[in-house]
Design a protein around this motif. Sequence first.
Motif, PDB file in Angstrom:
ATOM      1  N   ALA A  46       0.831  -1.204   0.000  1.00  0.00           N
ATOM      2  CA  ALA A  46       0.000   0.000   0.000  1.00  0.00           C
ATOM      3  C   ALA A  46       0.866   1.255   0.000  1.00  0.00           C
ATOM      4  O   ALA A  46       0.557   2.248  -0.678  1.00  0.00           O
ATOM      5  CB  ALA A  46      -0.929  -0.010   1.221  1.00  0.00           C
ATOM      6  N   ILE A  47       1.966   1.226   0.756  1.00  0.00           N
ATOM      7  CA  ILE A  47       2.896   2.366   0.760  1.00  0.00           C
ATOM      8  C   ILE A  47       3.541   2.516  -0.609  1.00  0.00           C
ATOM      9  O   ILE A  47       3.667   3.633  -1.140  1.00  0.00           O
ATOM     10  CB  ILE A  47       3.965   2.169   1.855  1.00  0.00           C
ATOM     11  N   LEU A  48       3.958   1.395  -1.194  1.00  0.00           N
ATOM     12  CA  LEU A  48       4.577   1.438  -2.526  1.00  0.00           C
ATOM     13  C   LEU A  48       3.621   2.047  -3.542  1.00  0.00           C
ATOM     14  O   LEU A  48       4.022   2.845  -4.396  1.00  0.00           O
ATOM     15  CB  LEU A  48       4.978   0.025  -2.945  1.00  0.00           C
ATOM     16  N   ARG A  49       2.360   1.687  -3.453  1.00  0.00           N
ATOM     17  CA  ARG A  49       1.352   2.226  -4.373  1.00  0.00           C
ATOM     18  C   ARG A  49       1.258   3.742  -4.251  1.00  0.00           C
ATOM     19  O   ARG A  49       1.218   4.453  -5.276  1.00  0.00           O
ATOM     20  CB  ARG A  49       0.000   1.590  -4.071  1.00  0.00           C
ATOM     21  N   GLU A  50       1.278   4.261  -3.027  1.00  0.00           N
ATOM     22  CA  GLU A  50       1.189   5.712  -2.831  1.00  0.00           C
ATOM     23  C   GLU A  50       2.471   6.414  -3.278  1.00  0.00           C
ATOM     24  O   GLU A  50       2.422   7.510  -3.854  1.00  0.00           O
ATOM     25  CB  GLU A  50       0.900   6.024  -1.360  1.00  0.00           C
ATOM     26  N   LEU A  51       3.615   5.796  -3.010  1.00  0.00           N
ATOM     27  CA  LEU A  51       4.882   6.381  -3.463  1.00  0.00           C
ATOM     28  C   LEU A  51       4.943   6.408  -4.987  1.00  0.00           C
ATOM     29  O   LEU A  51       5.445   7.368  -5.592  1.00  0.00           O
ATOM     30  CB  LEU A  51       6.060   5.582  -2.904  1.00  0.00           C
ATOM     31  N   TRP A  52       4.446   5.351  -5.615  1.00  0.00           N
ATOM     32  CA  TRP A  52       4.424   5.307  -7.080  1.00  0.00           C
ATOM     33  C   TRP A  52       3.552   6.436  -7.637  1.00  0.00           C
ATOM     34  O   TRP A  52       3.930   7.103  -8.611  1.00  0.00           O
ATOM     35  CB  TRP A  52       3.907   3.949  -7.545  1.00  0.00           C
ATOM     36  N   LYS A  53       2.393   6.671  -7.030  1.00  0.00           N
ATOM     37  CA  LYS A  53       1.520   7.758  -7.495  1.00  0.00           C
ATOM     38  C   LYS A  53       2.222   9.106  -7.361  1.00  0.00           C
ATOM     39  O   LYS A  53       2.132   9.959  -8.254  1.00  0.00           O
ATOM     40  CB  LYS A  53       0.217   7.762  -6.693  1.00  0.00           C
ATOM     41  N   TRP A  54       2.908   9.296  -6.229  1.00  0.00           N
ATOM     42  CA  TRP A  54       3.651  10.547  -6.055  1.00  0.00           C
ATOM     43  C   TRP A  54       4.717  10.693  -7.130  1.00  0.00           C
ATOM     44  O   TRP A  54       4.850  11.760  -7.742  1.00  0.00           O
ATOM     45  CB  TRP A  54       4.300  10.568  -4.667  1.00  0.00           C
ATOM     46  N   ARG A  55       5.478   9.628  -7.379  1.00  0.00           N
ATOM     47  CA  ARG A  55       6.541   9.700  -8.377  1.00  0.00           C
ATOM     48  C   ARG A  55       5.989   9.980  -9.767  1.00  0.00           C
ATOM     49  O   ARG A  55       6.574  10.752 -10.537  1.00  0.00           O
ATOM     50  CB  ARG A  55       7.342   8.386  -8.382  1.00  0.00           C
ATOM     51  N   SER A 107       3.289  11.634 -10.554  1.00  0.00           N
ATOM     52  CA  SER A 107       2.852  13.033 -10.663  1.00  0.00           C
ATOM     53  C   SER A 107       4.045  13.961 -10.853  1.00  0.00           C
ATOM     54  O   SER A 107       3.987  14.906 -11.647  1.00  0.00           O
ATOM     55  CB  SER A 107       2.047  13.429  -9.425  1.00  0.00           C
ATOM     56  N   VAL A 108       5.142  13.681 -10.147  1.00  0.00           N
ATOM     57  CA  VAL A 108       6.343  14.504 -10.308  1.00  0.00           C
ATOM     58  C   VAL A 108       6.919  14.331 -11.700  1.00  0.00           C
ATOM     59  O   VAL A 108       7.310  15.311 -12.364  1.00  0.00           O
ATOM     60  CB  VAL A 108       7.393  14.145  -9.229  1.00  0.00           C
ATOM     61  N   ALA A 109       6.985  13.092 -12.189  1.00  0.00           N
ATOM     62  CA  ALA A 109       7.550  12.832 -13.505  1.00  0.00           C
ATOM     63  C   ALA A 109       6.733  13.502 -14.603  1.00  0.00           C
ATOM     64  O   ALA A 109       7.285  14.060 -15.561  1.00  0.00           O
ATOM     65  CB  ALA A 109       7.628  11.328 -13.742  1.00  0.00           C
ATOM     66  N   GLU A 110       5.414  13.467 -14.489  1.00  0.00           N
ATOM     67  CA  GLU A 110       4.570  14.105 -15.499  1.00  0.00           C
ATOM     68  C   GLU A 110       4.746  15.619 -15.464  1.00  0.00           C
ATOM     69  O   GLU A 110       4.757  16.269 -16.514  1.00  0.00           O
ATOM     70  CB  GLU A 110       3.113  13.716 -15.261  1.00  0.00           C
ATOM     71  N   ARG A 111       4.886  16.178 -14.268  1.00  0.00           N
ATOM     72  CA  ARG A 111       5.072  17.621 -14.170  1.00  0.00           C
ATOM     73  C   ARG A 111       6.417  18.051 -14.755  1.00  0.00           C
ATOM     74  O   ARG A 111       6.522  19.087 -15.410  1.00  0.00           O
ATOM     75  CB  ARG A 111       4.968  18.040 -12.705  1.00  0.00           C
ATOM     76  N   ASN A 114       8.052  16.238 -16.997  1.00  0.00           N
ATOM     77  CA  ASN A 114       8.187  15.649 -18.329  1.00  0.00           C
ATOM     78  C   ASN A 114       9.495  14.862 -18.441  1.00  0.00           C
ATOM     79  O   ASN A 114      10.323  15.077 -19.317  1.00  0.00           O
ATOM     80  CB  ASN A 114       8.133  16.721 -19.421  1.00  0.00           C
ATOM     81  N   CYS A 115       9.655  13.910 -17.500  1.00  0.00           N
ATOM     82  CA  CYS A 115      10.866  13.087 -17.485  1.00  0.00           C
ATOM     83  C   CYS A 115      10.488  11.661 -17.099  1.00  0.00           C
ATOM     84  O   CYS A 115       9.384  11.421 -16.572  1.00  0.00           O
ATOM     85  CB  CYS A 115      11.894  13.646 -16.501  1.00  0.00           C
ATOM     86  N   PRO A 116      11.352  10.674 -17.331  1.00  0.00           N
ATOM     87  CA  PRO A 116      11.059   9.294 -16.925  1.00  0.00           C
ATOM     88  C   PRO A 116      10.880   9.197 -15.412  1.00  0.00           C
ATOM     89  O   PRO A 116      11.640   9.825 -14.657  1.00  0.00           O
ATOM     90  CB  PRO A 116      12.289   8.514 -17.390  1.00  0.00           C
ATOM     91  N   PRO A 117       9.915   8.423 -14.931  1.00  0.00           N
ATOM     92  CA  PRO A 117       9.682   8.326 -13.483  1.00  0.00           C
ATOM     93  C   PRO A 117      10.913   7.889 -12.697  1.00  0.00           C
ATOM     94  O   PRO A 117      11.145   8.376 -11.589  1.00  0.00           O
ATOM     95  CB  PRO A 117       8.552   7.291 -13.378  1.00  0.00           C
ATOM     96  N   ARG A 118      11.695   6.967 -13.251  1.00  0.00           N
ATOM     97  CA  ARG A 118      12.863   6.488 -12.502  1.00  0.00           C
ATOM     98  C   ARG A 118      13.915   7.570 -12.321  1.00  0.00           C
ATOM     99  O   ARG A 118      14.807   7.429 -11.489  1.00  0.00           O
ATOM    100  CB  ARG A 118      13.464   5.265 -13.206  1.00  0.00           C
TER     101      ARG A 118
END
Length: 330
Positions: free
Chosen positions: A140-149, A151-155, A157-161
């Motif tokens: 569940a924590i991983l899921r929330e961290l993934w959502k945060w990542r 959103s940052v990547a889309e803002r 405009n870069c790869p999430p990793r």
Amino acid sequence: HEVIVHAGRGELAFCYRSTGALPAQVFDVQIAAGMVGIEYPASYGNLLAKVLGVASAKRETRTDWRRRPLSARQIAYALDDIRHLAPLRAALHARLAERGRLGWFAEEMEAWRAEVVASLSEERWRRVSGNTGLDPRSLAILRELWKWRQSVAERRNCPPRRVLRDDLLVELARRQSADIGQIRALRGLERGDLKRQLPRIAAAIQRGLSAAPAELPPAVPSEPAPQLAVLGQFLFSALGTICRQQGISPGLVGTPADVRDWVLYRTGQWPRPDPPLLARGWRATLVGAVLDDLLAGRLALRVADPNADAPLRFEPVEPPAPPGPTPGAD
């Protein structure tokens, strides 16, 4: 209209994110090549050389394509990169037709398009590498961290990793702590931009910690049973032999993990409602009967010629003879 691509999953994902739709017909030359026995996944340059005998130019592969305007060399390279797609498609289509695999290819492309949509609309966080073995709360924590990542990547405009590596996401989830001091102490979070994100990272972790029990994702078993690993290795060798005999790339048909999933399915241990990859469609037609016979002991796999391109051979196993009469019996 048909769209011709090479390894075009990224291009299709871009289309779907931008328009909410995919091209009605897609011909991926990389998949077609694998289905007629060429290596999979094969680079575009290798396909041009092997199928058309054409050498591709590599002079602009590391250029910065974000700069505008594009240079004349960049434009020439981009044109050259697609110039041979149509003749390559024609040659591979002819080979598919010759082998009677156009139906298989159409099925694979339809499944491929569906996977692109699913990858963008379902639980993509499950694809974070290294998440096996996490308990439901950590997931569940991983899921929330993934959502945060995301959103940052889309803002940005870069790869999430590039925002935060998968292994760091998993480690944060495993530690189950929203304390900023403990988060800061994790090796790999020293970058200045990450330090500024610590409150948001902590908030994402707290959301996972606060999730109700009914909202927790189910855990994935961390280690397969020992016999499953042995069977998977053996049957994956068999899968490779089948593919070489049939002139199709093993890399396109399945992975060792796919074989293990198939074993779980055939032994009644598969936990999902839909059958696994190797038990569906053209893959089941190609390998299903042989794998079934091997699993049931009706077929054996032996070394026929260690120097041959296909060193292994299938041989039927004779059923044991019925027991004879007991000596001395009337």
